[in-house]
Every structure is written in structure tokens, then in C-alpha cells.
Write an enzyme that holds these catalytic residues in place. Structure first.
Site: not given
Ligand SMILES: NC(=O)c1ccc[n+]([C@@H]2O[C@H](COP(=O)([O-])OP(=O)(O)OC[C@H]3O[C@@H](n4cnc5c(N)ncnc54)[C@H](O)[C@@H]3O)[C@@H](O)[C@H]2O)c1
Length: 283
Positions: A143, A156
Site C-alpha cells: 500500500s 496496517y
């Protein structure tokens, strides 16, 4: 890999979002496709859609946070289609909440799905791909959250930074050893998918992806949902993935502004030592 005709591709998180788009695109290019996902109904629907499009498809219900299920996935793919040429470690989930307030279970869930699965996927599939010696490739979904940090998603960020580091390490190992298996890491910014409904796949009793009772987490959850809903289409990401694989590129950025954000971070590290986004005048 220079083309995908007749190759076998395994995609985790393949029932929806980015994973499904990559599966469909690979199928359209002539690949046999194995989609793996924890969400059985969605997986079934995805397999039917691919099958109706004439794409040879195998669907394997898999919880990627369980190592034995990754092994079973590799075995199922091999027994249906033979040699595996492409692996996309893509399944992912997120939470919203302060690092110290999120529970151990929430931390473990994110690290298990986003990171352990990628470690296990690479370690299980890589020897199989090397053994057949044909052109092959692994794509790991990280990401832009693996390129720079921010508030309220510490698990995350931690998992995605680690996926970036793991992928970079594998890429160097592949080059040093002139491996037949290329490596890329996908770093999307916002894409219009179901990621902001991650709790649909959460183990029971965890209480949702947004930390309960926290206004701050709740506001952040809304911000994230709006960003995802306003994101680019998964099909656009799939196109970029295939291009990068053919070009043997390590990094796959999906948005025009992503490169500048990487530069801003590097500049901040080398210069002030203060992350660019929270710098204040006179800092
Ligand atoms: N959408 C974005 O804005 C965005 C941005 C950057 C990175 N990503 C990453 O892209 C990847 C794909 O997510 P997406 O955006 O397509 O979201 P999505 O929710 O649409 O797809 C994720 C898929 O993973 C599956 N999944 C969840 N837990 C699983 C488990 N334990 N085992 C197997 N499958 C599981 C889900 O059922 C779903 O089909 C994730 O790794 C995510 O972190 C997404």
C-alpha cells in the site's frame, strides 16, 4: 514473464476488489486462474463470473492467516492446473484506532492477514516456482501505507511496511541468483473496493474494524471510507500490475501523486527528520 497465455495464476483475496480485477485481467490474457478467499459466497460468485467469461478457474476457500491453508491452496492449484507461474499475495484487512487501544486480537488479525500470509505465500510458492524453472512472478500487495505512516492505523502501517521490506529483499535475492521468479510490490493509494468493510471477514467477537467507543477512530473510519469510495477502479490497478510484471518492475505505484509522496518522505528523513505532513511553521 512476458505473457500469461497458458500460465497458472493464484490470487489471494481474489473474490473481490483488486484481487478479482487482477484475476479477471489475467484470465482475459489466457491464464488459468485460481482465486482464494475467506468469503465463500463472494468467492463462488466471482468464480461463476470468470467461468461465464470462458476463463478456466478454480476457487479455493482459504483463510490466508492460517499457514496450513496456504499449503492446501498451493496443492489445490497444482493438482488442478499443474505448474504455478504467478502468485498475487493480495488479501488484506484494516482497523482504525489508536495503537495502544486496539486489542491484541485486532493487532494479530491485521498482522496475520496482511503480513504472515505474504511470508508464508512466498515461502510456500517460491520453491515450487523455482523447481519448474519457467518464467514466473510474485506480486505482493502492500500500500502507499507501506511507504509512509500516519495516525490510527498502526497495525496496517506496520504490516504494509513489512510487506515492502520483504518484497524488496526477495527482489534482490532473485537478481543475485538470476532466478526465474520475478518480484513486484503493489502500493496503491485509494481504490474503490470493500477494504473499508474489512470486518465482514473478521473472526467473531472482535467488534468491528473501527475501535468501539472512540470518536477519533470513528472519524478516521469515515475519512477512510470516503477515500476508498472516491478511489480509482480496481480494473485500472490490474492493468498496472500486468504492465509491471511484463516490464519486470519491482515497484507498482497506482496514482500520479504517489511518487512525490515517496520523495517528500525521503526528503524529510534526510533533512529535518520530521515527517513532512505534520510539520508546522517554525518547526
Ligand atoms: N482499496 C484501497 O484503497 C487499497 C489501498 C492500498 C492497499 N490496498 C490493499 O489491497 C489489497 C486488496 O484489498 P481491496 O482493496 O481489494 O479490498 P477488498 O476488501 O475488496 O478485497 C480484499 C479481499 O481479501 C479477502 N480477505 C480478507 N481476509 C481474508 C483472509 N483471512 N483470507 C483470505 N482472504 C481474505 C476479502 O474477503 C476480500 O475479498 C489489500 O491487501 C489492501 O490492504 C487497498
Amino acid at each position: 514473464m512476458k505473457n500469461f497465455k497458458g500460465c497458472t495464476a493464484v490470487i489471494t483475496g481474489g473474490a473481490a476488489g483488486i484481487g478479482f480485477a487482477v484475476a479477471r485481467r489475467l484470465g482475459e490474457e489466457g491464464a488459468n486462474v485460481v482465486i482464494a478467499d475467506i468469503e465463500a459466497d463472494a468467492l463462488d460468485r466471482a468464480a461463476t463470473t470468470l467461468d461465464n467469461a470462458g476463463i478456466p478457474v478454480e476457487a479455493v476457500v482459504t483463510d490466508v492467516a492460517q499457514r496450513d491453508q496456504i499449503v492446501a491452496l498451493a496443492d489445490a492449484a497444482t493438482s488442478r492446473f499443474g505448474d504455478i507461474h504467478f502468485l498475487h499475495n493480495n488479501a488484506g484487512v484494516t482497523t482504525a484506532g489508536l495503537a495502544e487501544e486496539l486489542t491484541d486480537a485486532q493487532w494479530d488479525w491485521v498482522m496475520g492477514v496482511n503480513l504472515n500470509s505474504v511470508i508464508w505465500g512466498c515461502r510456500e510458492f517460491l520453491p515450487r516456482m523455482k523447481a519448474h524453472g519457467q518464467p514466473a512472478h510474485i506480486v505482493n500487495t502492500a500500500s502507499m501505507a507501506g511507504m509512509s505512516g500516519g495516525p490510527l492505523m498502526a497495525p496496517y502501517f506496520a504490516s504494509k511496511f513489512a510487506v515492502v521490506g520483504l518484497s524488496e529483499g526477495l527482489w534482490h535475492e532473485a537478481k543475485v541468483n538470476q532466478s526465474n521468479v520475478g518480484v513486484s510490490v503493489l502500493c496503491p493509494a485509494f481504490v474503490r473496493t470493500g477494504i473499508a468493510r474489512s470486518d465482514r471477514n473478521q473472526p467473531d467477537g472482535m467488534g468491528g474494524w473501527i475501535l468501539q467507543g472512540s470518536d477519533q477512530a470513528s472519524r478516521y473510519g469515515e475519512f477512510l471510507t470516503a477515500g476508498v469510495d472516491g478511489g480509482i477502479e480496481p480494473a485500472e490497478v490490474a492493468g498496472k500490475v500486468l504492465e509491471a510484471v511484463i516490464d519486470e518492475r519491482l515497484w507498482i505505484l497506482t496514482h500520479p501523486e504517489s511518487g512525490q509522496s515517496v520523495l517528500n518522505r525521503a526528503e524529510a528523513i534526510a533533512g529535518s527528520g520530521i515527517p513532512a505532513e505534520v510539520r508546522r511553521p517554525n518547526n
